[in-house]
Design an enzyme around this catalytic site. Structure first.
Site, PDB file in Angstrom:
ATOM      1  N   ASP A  78       0.931  -1.065  -0.025  1.00 22.81           N
ATOM      2  CA  ASP A  78      -0.015  -0.087  -0.044  1.00 22.81           C
ATOM      3  C   ASP A  78       0.931   1.080   0.085  1.00 22.81           C
ATOM      4  O   ASP A  78       1.734   1.535   1.161  1.00 22.81           O
ATOM      5  CB  ASP A  78      -0.865  -0.169   1.170  1.00 22.81           C
TER       6      ASP A  78
ATOM      7  N   SER B  97       0.702  14.279 -15.150  1.00 27.47           N
ATOM      8  CA  SER B  97      -0.857  14.437 -15.855  1.00 27.47           C
ATOM      9  C   SER B  97      -0.740  15.903 -16.444  1.00 27.47           C
ATOM     10  O   SER B  97      -0.171  16.914 -16.256  1.00 27.47           O
ATOM     11  CB  SER B  97      -1.942  14.268 -15.200  1.00 27.47           C
TER      12      SER B  97
ATOM     13  N   TYR C  44      -7.540  16.734  -7.323  1.00 28.53           N
ATOM     14  CA  TYR C  44      -6.333  15.951  -8.196  1.00 28.53           C
ATOM     15  C   TYR C  44      -5.457  16.955  -9.037  1.00 28.53           C
ATOM     16  O   TYR C  44      -4.284  16.438  -8.991  1.00 28.53           O
ATOM     17  CB  TYR C  44      -7.214  14.995  -9.150  1.00 28.53           C
TER      18      TYR C  44
ATOM     19  N   LYS D 154      -1.262  16.633  -9.001  1.00 25.95           N
ATOM     20  CA  LYS D 154      -0.520  16.694 -10.125  1.00 25.95           C
ATOM     21  C   LYS D 154       0.526  18.016 -10.182  1.00 25.95           C
ATOM     22  O   LYS D 154       1.728  17.864 -10.957  1.00 25.95           O
ATOM     23  CB  LYS D 154      -1.078  16.035 -11.105  1.00 25.95           C
TER      24      LYS D 154
END
Length: 255
Positions: free
Chosen positions: A67, A147, A162, A166
């Site tokens: 994890d 991204s 998100y 990034k």
């Protein structure tokens, strides 16, 4: 410029988030190129299954369960890899997640889980890889799977924290480049920033809201193998060449 993966043949690459999507495609591509690959994921049984399918290839795929939001799990990965497979030469920080929520009503634990994996997990894995590379005088290569939203916030529903995670990866890429230069190390760092990619985080996600599903269906989309090819390209460059940022978009993407 002559592109070649020969110097990596037989060397160890660690790929996080290798159970599906981009991580699986990268791990498989590196095995094809003759590398020893350690795929890291919670669903390690998926990697083990692909390892059987890849038997007989030039390289070899191994699996380890971890994890990547837990520092102790990450430390165990690097200790096990060093003890059993040798020093790491390539690290591909691919593991990432997006929480299906928003900024105005979202839960703190959902936001935190994104930063724990996309930012802190990436930082811890990078630190451990660089330690091993320095100890063994390896001119290695770190790849952050970033991204396009790490450079520009796009008008797409449900992104919440998100893009912030990034954008952090974009900053961390340059900060690491400067640190490595300051220390006189020849370790490369590359950020790879895809546009829309067919994966469990997008079109293959069974939990998509109707709004997000409709938005995705209107977009041109990349295959995971397209991103893997881009990463192999960056790794194939001569030792004096560093691809610092590689943006990969499908033709027709509007952002």
């Amino acid at each position: 410029m002559v592109l070649s993966m020969d110097r990596w043949a037989g060397k160890l690459a660690i790929v996080t988030g290798a159970s599906s999507g981009i991580g699986a495609a990268v791990a498989d591509a590196l095995v094809e190129k003759g590398l020893i690959v350690l795929g890291v994921a919670r669903r390690s049984e998926r990697i083990e299954q692909r390892a059987k399918q890849l038997s007989g290839k030039k390289g070899k795929l191994h699996a380890i369960k971890a994890d990547l939001t837990k520092e102790e799990d990450i430390l165990k990965v690097f200790k096990w890899s060093k003890d059993n497979l040798g020093p790491v030469h390539i690290l591909v920080n691919n593991a990432g997640r997006v929480a299906h929520t928003n900024l105005t009503e979202g839960k703190t634990e959902d936001w935190k889980s994104v930063f724990d994996l996309n930012v802190l997990g990436l930082c811890i894995a990078t630190r451990e890889a660089v330690k091993i590379m320095k100890e063994n005088k390896i001119n290695g290569h770190i790849v952050h799977v970033n991204s396009i939203v790490g450079h520009q916030v796009v008008n797409y529903p449900g992104l919440n924290v998100y893009p912030a995670s990034k954008f952090a990866v974009t900053a961390l890429t340059e900060t690491l480049r400067q640190e490595l230069n300051h220390q006189g190390l020849k370790i490369k760092i590359t950020s790879v920033s895809p546009g829309a990619v067919e994966s469990e985080m997008s079109t293959l996600n069974p939990n998509l809201t109707p709004e997000r599903k409709a938005a995705l269906e209107k977009m041109p989309i990349l295959k995971c193998e397209d991103i893997a090819d881009g990463i192999v390209y960056a790794l194939s460059t001569p030792e004096h060449v560093q691809v610092h940022e590689l943006t990969i978009k499908p033709v027709g993407e509007k952002v």
